[in-house]
Scaffold this motif. Structure first.
Motif, PDB file in Angstrom:
ATOM      1  N   GLU A 189       0.802  -1.213   0.000  1.00  0.00           N
ATOM      2  CA  GLU A 189       0.000   0.000   0.000  1.00  0.00           C
ATOM      3  C   GLU A 189       0.840   1.271   0.000  1.00  0.00           C
ATOM      4  O   GLU A 189       0.453   2.270  -0.603  1.00  0.00           O
ATOM      5  CB  GLU A 189      -0.926  -0.001   1.237  1.00  0.00           C
ATOM      6  CG  GLU A 189      -1.886   1.170   1.325  1.00  0.00           C
ATOM      7  CD  GLU A 189      -1.279   2.410   1.970  1.00  0.00           C
ATOM      8  OE1 GLU A 189      -1.698   3.520   1.606  1.00  0.00           O
ATOM      9  OE2 GLU A 189      -0.380   2.270   2.827  1.00  0.00           O
ATOM     10  N   GLY A 190       2.015   1.239   0.632  1.00  0.00           N
ATOM     11  CA  GLY A 190       2.699   2.501   0.844  1.00  0.00           C
ATOM     12  C   GLY A 190       4.140   2.620   0.378  1.00  0.00           C
ATOM     13  O   GLY A 190       4.741   3.666   0.571  1.00  0.00           O
ATOM     14  N   MET A 191       4.708   1.587  -0.240  1.00  0.00           N
ATOM     15  CA  MET A 191       6.123   1.656  -0.598  1.00  0.00           C
ATOM     16  C   MET A 191       6.336   1.424  -2.094  1.00  0.00           C
ATOM     17  O   MET A 191       5.664   0.610  -2.692  1.00  0.00           O
ATOM     18  CB  MET A 191       6.931   0.619   0.182  1.00  0.00           C
ATOM     19  CG  MET A 191       6.942   0.843   1.664  1.00  0.00           C
ATOM     20  SD  MET A 191       8.037  -0.358   2.447  1.00  0.00           S
ATOM     21  CE  MET A 191       7.861   0.123   4.156  1.00  0.00           C
ATOM     22  N   TYR A 192       7.306   2.150  -2.643  1.00  0.00           N
ATOM     23  CA  TYR A 192       7.746   1.922  -4.013  1.00  0.00           C
ATOM     24  C   TYR A 192       9.033   1.117  -3.984  1.00  0.00           C
ATOM     25  O   TYR A 192       9.824   1.221  -3.058  1.00  0.00           O
ATOM     26  CB  TYR A 192       8.019   3.235  -4.746  1.00  0.00           C
ATOM     27  CG  TYR A 192       6.780   3.978  -5.154  1.00  0.00           C
ATOM     28  CD1 TYR A 192       5.977   3.504  -6.187  1.00  0.00           C
ATOM     29  CD2 TYR A 192       6.404   5.149  -4.522  1.00  0.00           C
ATOM     30  CE1 TYR A 192       4.849   4.181  -6.584  1.00  0.00           C
ATOM     31  CE2 TYR A 192       5.265   5.842  -4.912  1.00  0.00           C
ATOM     32  CZ  TYR A 192       4.492   5.344  -5.941  1.00  0.00           C
ATOM     33  OH  TYR A 192       3.375   6.018  -6.326  1.00  0.00           O
ATOM     34  N   SER A 193       9.265   0.347  -5.026  1.00  0.00           N
ATOM     35  CA  SER A 193      10.515  -0.376  -5.211  1.00  0.00           C
ATOM     36  C   SER A 193      11.342   0.364  -6.252  1.00  0.00           C
ATOM     37  O   SER A 193      10.801   0.824  -7.253  1.00  0.00           O
ATOM     38  CB  SER A 193      10.246  -1.806  -5.692  1.00  0.00           C
ATOM     39  OG  SER A 193      11.430  -2.402  -6.172  1.00  0.00           O
ATOM     40  N   THR A 211      23.157  12.385 -20.038  1.00  0.00           N
ATOM     41  CA  THR A 211      23.603  11.024 -20.347  1.00  0.00           C
ATOM     42  C   THR A 211      22.673   9.949 -19.795  1.00  0.00           C
ATOM     43  O   THR A 211      23.023   8.777 -19.786  1.00  0.00           O
ATOM     44  CB  THR A 211      25.031  10.779 -19.794  1.00  0.00           C
ATOM     45  OG1 THR A 211      24.991  10.808 -18.360  1.00  0.00           O
ATOM     46  CG2 THR A 211      26.005  11.803 -20.322  1.00  0.00           C
ATOM     47  N   ILE A 212      21.483  10.330 -19.340  1.00  0.00           N
ATOM     48  CA  ILE A 212      20.548   9.347 -18.775  1.00  0.00           C
ATOM     49  C   ILE A 212      20.037   8.436 -19.891  1.00  0.00           C
ATOM     50  O   ILE A 212      19.566   8.904 -20.924  1.00  0.00           O
ATOM     51  CB  ILE A 212      19.361  10.027 -18.068  1.00  0.00           C
ATOM     52  CG1 ILE A 212      19.855  10.862 -16.882  1.00  0.00           C
ATOM     53  CG2 ILE A 212      18.345   8.988 -17.596  1.00  0.00           C
ATOM     54  CD1 ILE A 212      18.769  11.701 -16.215  1.00  0.00           C
ATOM     55  N   ASN A 213      20.130   7.138 -19.676  1.00  0.00           N
ATOM     56  CA  ASN A 213      19.625   6.146 -20.631  1.00  0.00           C
ATOM     57  C   ASN A 213      18.221   5.680 -20.257  1.00  0.00           C
ATOM     58  O   ASN A 213      17.375   5.508 -21.119  1.00  0.00           O
ATOM     59  CB  ASN A 213      20.557   4.928 -20.682  1.00  0.00           C
ATOM     60  CG  ASN A 213      21.947   5.299 -21.122  1.00  0.00           C
ATOM     61  OD1 ASN A 213      22.115   6.049 -22.073  1.00  0.00           O
ATOM     62  ND2 ASN A 213      22.947   4.799 -20.425  1.00  0.00           N
ATOM     63  N   TRP A 214      18.012   5.419 -18.958  1.00  0.00           N
ATOM     64  CA  TRP A 214      16.702   4.993 -18.493  1.00  0.00           C
ATOM     65  C   TRP A 214      16.562   5.274 -17.003  1.00  0.00           C
ATOM     66  O   TRP A 214      17.544   5.523 -16.309  1.00  0.00           O
ATOM     67  CB  TRP A 214      16.397   3.537 -18.821  1.00  0.00           C
ATOM     68  CG  TRP A 214      17.409   2.512 -18.375  1.00  0.00           C
ATOM     69  CD1 TRP A 214      18.408   1.971 -19.142  1.00  0.00           C
ATOM     70  CD2 TRP A 214      17.514   1.874 -17.095  1.00  0.00           C
ATOM     71  NE1 TRP A 214      19.119   1.055 -18.410  1.00  0.00           N
ATOM     72  CE2 TRP A 214      18.593   0.964 -17.157  1.00  0.00           C
ATOM     73  CE3 TRP A 214      16.800   1.968 -15.904  1.00  0.00           C
ATOM     74  CZ2 TRP A 214      18.977   0.174 -16.070  1.00  0.00           C
ATOM     75  CZ3 TRP A 214      17.178   1.182 -14.827  1.00  0.00           C
ATOM     76  CH2 TRP A 214      18.246   0.300 -14.909  1.00  0.00           C
ATOM     77  N   LEU A 215      15.286   5.234 -16.551  1.00  0.00           N
ATOM     78  CA  LEU A 215      14.956   5.551 -15.169  1.00  0.00           C
ATOM     79  C   LEU A 215      13.767   4.704 -14.749  1.00  0.00           C
ATOM     80  O   LEU A 215      12.769   4.628 -15.470  1.00  0.00           O
ATOM     81  CB  LEU A 215      14.595   7.046 -15.060  1.00  0.00           C
ATOM     82  CG  LEU A 215      14.007   7.558 -13.758  1.00  0.00           C
ATOM     83  CD1 LEU A 215      15.066   7.585 -12.667  1.00  0.00           C
ATOM     84  CD2 LEU A 215      13.419   8.959 -13.959  1.00  0.00           C
ATOM     85  N   ILE A 216      13.862   4.030 -13.594  1.00  0.00           N
ATOM     86  CA  ILE A 216      12.714   3.331 -13.008  1.00  0.00           C
ATOM     87  C   ILE A 216      12.224   4.195 -11.866  1.00  0.00           C
ATOM     88  O   ILE A 216      12.960   4.463 -10.913  1.00  0.00           O
ATOM     89  CB  ILE A 216      13.081   1.929 -12.495  1.00  0.00           C
ATOM     90  CG1 ILE A 216      13.564   1.041 -13.641  1.00  0.00           C
ATOM     91  CG2 ILE A 216      11.869   1.291 -11.785  1.00  0.00           C
ATOM     92  CD1 ILE A 216      14.090  -0.317 -13.195  1.00  0.00           C
ATOM     93  N   LEU A 217      10.965   4.636 -11.952  1.00  0.00           N
ATOM     94  CA  LEU A 217      10.383   5.533 -10.962  1.00  0.00           C
ATOM     95  C   LEU A 217       8.892   5.254 -10.840  1.00  0.00           C
ATOM     96  O   LEU A 217       8.179   5.256 -11.847  1.00  0.00           O
ATOM     97  CB  LEU A 217      10.620   6.991 -11.386  1.00  0.00           C
ATOM     98  CG  LEU A 217      10.016   8.076 -10.519  1.00  0.00           C
ATOM     99  CD1 LEU A 217      10.675   8.112  -9.142  1.00  0.00           C
ATOM    100  CD2 LEU A 217      10.137   9.430 -11.202  1.00  0.00           C
ATOM    101  N   LYS A 218       8.433   4.990  -9.643  1.00  0.00           N
ATOM    102  CA  LYS A 218       7.014   4.775  -9.348  1.00  0.00           C
ATOM    103  C   LYS A 218       6.380   3.748 -10.282  1.00  0.00           C
ATOM    104  O   LYS A 218       5.370   4.002 -10.929  1.00  0.00           O
ATOM    105  CB  LYS A 218       6.251   6.095  -9.377  1.00  0.00           C
ATOM    106  CG  LYS A 218       6.713   7.053  -8.299  1.00  0.00           C
ATOM    107  CD  LYS A 218       5.885   8.315  -8.272  1.00  0.00           C
ATOM    108  CE  LYS A 218       6.359   9.224  -7.143  1.00  0.00           C
ATOM    109  NZ  LYS A 218       5.638  10.473  -7.098  1.00  0.00           N
ATOM    110  N   ASN A 219       7.009   2.574 -10.377  1.00  0.00           N
ATOM    111  CA  ASN A 219       6.503   1.420 -11.110  1.00  0.00           C
ATOM    112  C   ASN A 219       6.500   1.556 -12.628  1.00  0.00           C
ATOM    113  O   ASN A 219       5.835   0.807 -13.320  1.00  0.00           O
ATOM    114  CB  ASN A 219       5.094   1.030 -10.639  1.00  0.00           C
ATOM    115  CG  ASN A 219       5.099   0.574  -9.205  1.00  0.00           C
ATOM    116  OD1 ASN A 219       6.069  -0.035  -8.744  1.00  0.00           O
ATOM    117  ND2 ASN A 219       4.035   0.863  -8.493  1.00  0.00           N
TER     118      ASN A 219
END
Length: 195
Positions: free
Chosen positions: A66-70, A181-189
């Motif tokens: 319910e309350g945490m992101y990975s 130079t950012i290639n990818w980002l995982i954020l909020k699922n």
């Protein structure tokens, strides 16, 4: 839902950096916190975690879901422009994320790449020229880096962001992420990949 915090004895008067006096808390008071955890053990219906300061905690599955992101999980992938990637990183707030980018190019890295290609070969060989070209091209891109962390401070678009590297050991965990130079980002699922 069970949230079991390990007891830590802190004397309010002596503890530097304490945020509230436990002895003054009353039913009906409101508290808040931002924590970053490392999973130490996965149990059937709960997780054993350790926060950045080393305090262990056991958290029920319902609270986690319910309350945490990975920083590692994502449910979908979207292709976005580099500008959009920068805006997403800038807007991460206090959410944990994983970012993949290229590290700053260092002169000694380029020199090492060139020298390692030249060892034991004649400089006029077409094969050596091809190898040198590939080595220089790779070195000029900068080393690829994947970092799990959270935002500390941002610079304007196409600048750099200071982030805390949650996987780094020791006191110095601040890193710079170059927005260009950012290639990818995982954020909020969601995993955002540069087009």
């Amino acid at each position: 839902m069970i949230l079991n915090l390990t007891k830590v004895n802190i004397n309010w008067e002596q503890a530097m950096g304490s945020k509230c006096d436990f002895t003054q808390i009353q039913a009906g008071d409101n508290l808040s916190e931002v924590q970053y955890y490392s999973v130490t053990k996965v149990l059937e219906d709960e997780l054993e975690l350790t926060n950045e300061r080393g305090y262990p905690i056991t958290v029920a599955k319902d609270i986690v879901e319910e309350g945490m992101y990975s920083a590692q999980q994502y449910q979908k992938e979207e292709k976005v422009t580099r500008t959009e990637l920068c805006e997403l990183l800038e807007g991460a707030g206090d959410t944990v994320f994983t970012v993949n980018f290229r590290k700053k190019i260092k002169e000694e890295d380029v020199l090492e790449a060139v020298l390692s290609t030249l060892k034991g070969q004649e400089l006029t060989s077409p094969q050596v020229k091809k190898q040198l070209k590939a080595a220089v091209k790779q070195a000029l891109q900068g080393e690829e880096r994947t970092l799990v962390g959270y935002l500390l401070e941002i610079e304007p678009k196409m600048g750099r962001s200071q982030v805390i590297d949650l996987e780094a050991k020791g006191d110095y965990r601040t890193r710079l992420v170059d927005h260009r130079t950012i290639n990818w980002l995982i954020l909020k699922n969601i995993k955002y990949v540069q087009k």
